[in-house]
Scaffold this active site. Structure first.
Site, PDB file in Angstrom:
ATOM      1  N   GLU A 269       2.519 -17.354  77.321  1.00  0.00           N
ATOM      2  CA  GLU A 269       2.830 -16.989  76.036  1.00  0.00           C
ATOM      3  C   GLU A 269       4.697 -17.666  75.774  1.00  0.00           C
ATOM      4  O   GLU A 269       5.767 -17.759  76.854  1.00  0.00           O
ATOM      5  CB  GLU A 269       3.602 -15.596  76.929  1.00  0.00           C
ATOM      6  N   CYS A 303      10.859 -14.512  71.450  1.00  0.00           N
ATOM      7  CA  CYS A 303      10.069 -15.728  71.752  1.00  0.00           C
ATOM      8  C   CYS A 303       9.396 -15.313  69.875  1.00  0.00           C
ATOM      9  O   CYS A 303       9.322 -16.904  69.162  1.00  0.00           O
ATOM     10  CB  CYS A 303       8.854 -15.760  72.215  1.00  0.00           C
ATOM     11  N   GLU A 398      12.785 -24.207  68.258  1.00  0.00           N
ATOM     12  CA  GLU A 398      13.021 -23.215  68.576  1.00  0.00           C
ATOM     13  C   GLU A 398      14.378 -23.187  69.543  1.00  0.00           C
ATOM     14  O   GLU A 398      14.471 -24.236  70.275  1.00  0.00           O
ATOM     15  CB  GLU A 398      12.070 -22.328  70.434  1.00  0.00           C
TER      16      GLU A 398
HETATM   17  P1  NAD Z   1      11.748 -21.179  81.162  1.00  0.00           P
HETATM   18  O1  NAD Z   1      10.446 -21.757  80.972  1.00  0.00           O
HETATM   19  O2  NAD Z   1      12.935 -21.780  81.441  1.00  0.00           O
HETATM   20  O3  NAD Z   1      11.502 -20.174  82.549  1.00  0.00           O
HETATM   21  C1  NAD Z   1      10.370 -19.105  82.714  1.00  0.00           C
HETATM   22  C2  NAD Z   1      10.076 -18.799  84.672  1.00  0.00           C
HETATM   23  O4  NAD Z   1       9.485 -20.070  85.225  1.00  0.00           O
HETATM   24  C3  NAD Z   1      10.953 -18.358  85.123  1.00  0.00           C
HETATM   25  O5  NAD Z   1      11.044 -17.065  86.334  1.00  0.00           O
HETATM   26  C4  NAD Z   1      11.420 -19.795  85.830  1.00  0.00           C
HETATM   27  O6  NAD Z   1      12.227 -19.232  87.184  1.00  0.00           O
HETATM   28  C5  NAD Z   1       9.951 -20.565  85.847  1.00  0.00           C
HETATM   29  N1  NAD Z   1      10.437 -22.171  86.174  1.00  0.00           N
HETATM   30  C6  NAD Z   1      11.280 -22.350  86.072  1.00  0.00           C
HETATM   31  N2  NAD Z   1      10.471 -23.881  85.866  1.00  0.00           N
HETATM   32  C7  NAD Z   1       9.372 -23.921  86.467  1.00  0.00           C
HETATM   33  C8  NAD Z   1       8.559 -24.438  86.944  1.00  0.00           C
HETATM   34  N3  NAD Z   1       8.794 -25.845  86.861  1.00  0.00           N
HETATM   35  N4  NAD Z   1       7.009 -24.026  87.619  1.00  0.00           N
HETATM   36  C9  NAD Z   1       6.825 -23.122  87.311  1.00  0.00           C
HETATM   37  N5  NAD Z   1       8.066 -21.931  87.045  1.00  0.00           N
HETATM   38  C10 NAD Z   1       9.127 -21.670  86.303  1.00  0.00           C
HETATM   39  O7  NAD Z   1      12.153 -19.736  80.461  1.00  0.00           O
HETATM   40  P2  NAD Z   1      12.822 -18.943  79.867  1.00  0.00           P
HETATM   41  O8  NAD Z   1      14.333 -19.647  79.146  1.00  0.00           O
HETATM   42  O9  NAD Z   1      13.260 -17.675  81.183  1.00  0.00           O
HETATM   43  O10 NAD Z   1      13.000 -17.890  78.106  1.00  0.00           O
HETATM   44  C11 NAD Z   1      12.545 -18.261  77.224  1.00  0.00           C
HETATM   45  C12 NAD Z   1      11.744 -18.968  76.719  1.00  0.00           C
HETATM   46  O11 NAD Z   1      10.451 -17.610  77.091  1.00  0.00           O
HETATM   47  C13 NAD Z   1      11.618 -18.771  75.401  1.00  0.00           C
HETATM   48  O12 NAD Z   1      11.308 -20.474  75.002  1.00  0.00           O
HETATM   49  C14 NAD Z   1      10.819 -17.788  74.650  1.00  0.00           C
HETATM   50  O13 NAD Z   1      10.084 -18.587  73.613  1.00  0.00           O
HETATM   51  C15 NAD Z   1       9.624 -17.791  75.871  1.00  0.00           C
HETATM   52  N6  NAD Z   1       8.893 -16.452  75.622  1.00  0.00           N
HETATM   53  C16 NAD Z   1       7.895 -16.727  75.490  1.00  0.00           C
HETATM   54  C17 NAD Z   1       7.278 -14.818  75.055  1.00  0.00           C
HETATM   55  C18 NAD Z   1       5.899 -15.116  74.858  1.00  0.00           C
HETATM   56  O14 NAD Z   1       5.224 -13.858  74.593  1.00  0.00           O
HETATM   57  N7  NAD Z   1       5.582 -16.072  73.930  1.00  0.00           N
HETATM   58  C19 NAD Z   1       8.265 -13.840  75.912  1.00  0.00           C
HETATM   59  C20 NAD Z   1       9.139 -14.295  76.135  1.00  0.00           C
HETATM   60  C21 NAD Z   1       9.743 -15.266  76.022  1.00  0.00           C
END
Ligand code: NAD
Length: 497
Positions: A269, A303, A398
């Site tokens: 997602e 998102c 975004e």
């Molecule tokens: P992020 O991608 O930085 O982090 C998300 C998660 O991934 C965190 O738990 C983080 O610790 C983990 N992570 C970080 N590096 C990783 C790696 N190399 N391998 C595996 N896991 C890793 O995102 P964020 O800043 O926490 O959230 C914002 C983003 O989330 C935005 O782009 C937003 O659009 C998206 N989002 C999407 C939805 C949806 O339903 N489509 C919902 C909410 C947020």
């Protein structure tokens, strides 16, 4: 409130407070290294929580606990009614602990209290919904092909599921994965974001209290650096059968690459840049008021944000005047207060990133509102840039903050083309009194969700959510959300042998 759940209170702990542990095999544990990390309140910088800083060894221990709980049972082989009862008790306990859960979200993420309370109620409903589906799940039989044969299509749990989640909907996001996974009979390891781990940690205690057997739901909290390591371990592990990720598109790709080692099931997602399209014949007042909520809900850290506003030229000037009027009614401030509609952004990095897009907006459009905040800190007023080109960075990337790109259009065909001219395809809105126009736009826009004469409306929350294109793979919520946690086994039975 129960003793177990009291372990994390709503009050901000002092630096000397005991760290909140990992949750592995039904027990609260420190990280193997003994390391902890602090999360600071984005509103006032105070310590919001202290959490065990899990690493690779902790992630592997949690995976092994989930694997053992799946392979040895009893959860995957328990009766539908037994699963239904645990899920219903979980829904009840989430409701009983609504205040503690909401306060955690407010303290750690800066989300306004009213939004946090709404997220708790959404989580209750999600558990109730999947508790119902746990009872209603049925496999199927094929009886018609041959007289002397019978086919069965069995639905079985996928196995061990790993969740990697962000901070913006820190309760509903894990719940959207957990409730269907448990209904299907899966076991789970969850890794919340370091920016708001408390709600997931609380959920583990609540589920245990609800009667979930040890090892079925495990939680590994960790800081920014170790979080990436733990996320990679979960995505790569051959003991994990499915990884469900919510976060940025860049990290989602890293998860997909790591998961390819044992071809596990992957659900992503990801981000969005959704178009909210307003035609000349739109219900004017509702469209103008909702255009604000579409991009400012959760301070724009969502998102599905309607962060591109496409306005037909016939009403453009009058409409933007109304939208700016509604923007000025937003109440920025202390997220603990009932009146607050927009809290601070989640941390300094996110604030700096959003402000860099305000700079881009100044060169790519005309600033109609915002661009600053008199409150200082991590706040930003609703920020509206008009006359933006859809080709520019403000319309294509975004922002994840309360920043709107307004793009005027002339014809329906042009609106559909502009909406589709994006790498993303998560959500969208269309405002018109013409059913024909609305349905042509709904059919024409390549996106996972469309709102007609509404945006981010509630009440239909059980419907599937997920993206086209770079917005992701798979669906959460609804019946589709349950199927994501089920394997299909086909059985052919020959009679009379
Ligand atoms: P992020 O991608 O930085 O982090 C998300 C998660 O991934 C965190 O738990 C983080 O610790 C983990 N992570 C970080 N590096 C990783 C790696 N190399 N391998 C595996 N896991 C890793 O995102 P964020 O800043 O926490 O959230 C914002 C983003 O989330 C935005 O782009 C937003 O659009 C998206 N989002 C999407 C939805 C949806 O339903 N489509 C919902 C909410 C947020």
């Amino acid at each position: 409130m129960s003793v177990a759940i009291d372990a994390i209170t709503a009050r901000p702990p002092h630096a000397s407070a005991p760290a909140h542990g990992l949750w592995v095999d039904g027990r609260d544990r420190p990280a193997r290294t003994g390391s902890v990390f602090e999360r600071h309140n984005p509103f006032d910088g105070s310590v919001a929580g202290i959490f065990a800083n899990g690493g690779e060894a902790d992630a592997n221990a949690a995976i092994e606990a989930a694997r053992a709980a799946f392979d040895a049972g009893p959860w995957p082989t328990s009766s539908a009614r037994a699963r239904h009862q645990v899920l219903m008790r979980a829904a009840k306990l989430i409701g009983d602990n609504a205040q503690a859960l909401a306060d955690r979200m407010v303290l750690e993420s800066g989300k306004p209290l009213r939004l946090a309370q709404g997220e708790v109620m959404g989580s209750v409903k999600t558990f109730e919904y999947y508790a119902g589906l746990a009872l209603a799940m049925e496999s199927s039989a094929i009886n018609e092909r041959l007289h002397d044969a019978l086919g069965l299509v069995l639905r079985e749990p996928v196995g061990v599921a790993a969740f990697i989640t962000p901070w913006n909907f820190p309760l509903l996001n894990p719940v959207a994965k957990l409730a269907p996974a448990l209904a299907a009979g899966c076991t789970v390891v969850a890794k919340p974001s370091h920016l708001c781990p408390g709600p997931t940690a609380l959920l583990a205690r609540i589920l245990t209290e609800a009667g979930l057997p040890d090892g079925v739901f495990n939680v590994v909290t960790s800081d920014l650096e170790r979080g990436a390591v733990v996320g990679q371990v979960l995505a790569a592990s051959p003991l994990v059968d499915k990884v469900a990720f919510t976060g940025s598109t860049t990290t989602g790709r890293a998860v997909m690459r790591a998961a390819s080692g044992n071809t596990k099931r992957v659900a992503l997602e990801l981000g969005g840049k959704s178009a909210n399209i307003v035609f000349d014949d739109a219900p004017f007042e509702a469209a103008a008021a909702t255009a604000i909520n579409a991009f400012c809900f959760n301070s724009g850290q969502q998102c599905s944000a309607g962060s591109r506003l496409l306005v037909q030229r016939g009403i453009h000037d009058r409409f933007m005047e109304a939208v700016v009027g509604h923007a000025r009614k937003q109440v920025l401030g202390d997220p603990r207060l009932d009146a607050t509609t927009m809290g601070p952004l989640v941390n300094e990095e996110q604030h700096a990133r959003v402000m860099s897009y305000v700079g881009i907006g100044r060169s790519e459009g005309e600033l109609l509102a915002g661009g600053k905040s008199d409150l200082g800190g991590l706040f930003l007023e609703p920020t509206i840039f008009d006359q933006v080109s859809n080709d520019g960075r403000l319309a294509q990337e975004e922002v994840f903050g309360p920043v709107l790109a307004v793009i005027p259009f002339d014809t329906e065909e042009e609106a559909i083309r502009l909406a589709n001219d994006s790498r993303y395809g998560l959500a969208g809105g269309v405002w018109t009194r013409s059913l024909d126009t609305a349905l042509r736009v709904v059919k024409g826009v390549r996106t996972g969700k469309m709102f007609v004469n509404s945006y981010n409306s509630s009440g239909l929350d059980d419907m599937p959510h997920g993206g086209y294109k770079d917005s992701g793979v798979g669906r959460e919520f609804g019946l589709e959300g349950l199927k994501e946690y089920q394997q299909i086994k086909t059985v052919q039975i020959k009679l009379g042998q």
